[in-house]
Design a protein around this motif. Sequence first.
Motif: not given
Length: 149
Positions: A141-149
Amino acid sequence: MADHVVKVLNELIETSKNGEKGFAKAAEDTKNTELKALFESRSRDCASGAAELQAIVRQLGGDPATGGSVAGAMHRGWTELKSTVTGRSDTAILEECERGEDHAKEKYTDALKGDLTPEVRAVVERQYQGVLRNHDQIRELRNRFKAQQ
């Protein structure tokens, strides 16, 4: 041996209580409904794990730990201070949760290296597998949210 096992289990109880409080705080801080539900669920899971370990400590004739550790409280305090300075993005919340799960992995790994009865080892191993799943899910989830920034 029972005293040693009680000590090990009490450390895991503190770790679980830290996780319970940390995930509850994360649920409070996020605005994302998916994350809020996940963090609330993880908080309940940690509370359930702590209760299971507390019951075993009582069966062994020991006094179970009832709260988190000083280190856990300090981590939550640092996280709170950091959030007031930097803002509390979902990525930052997930990073803090992952750090907490890293700590839990370490504690459970250490516990499993010790001398435990087969029954206690089975419980600790099952809970450890849950910690690993939590960690991996939080990291993804952290990787997914980071990629959306």
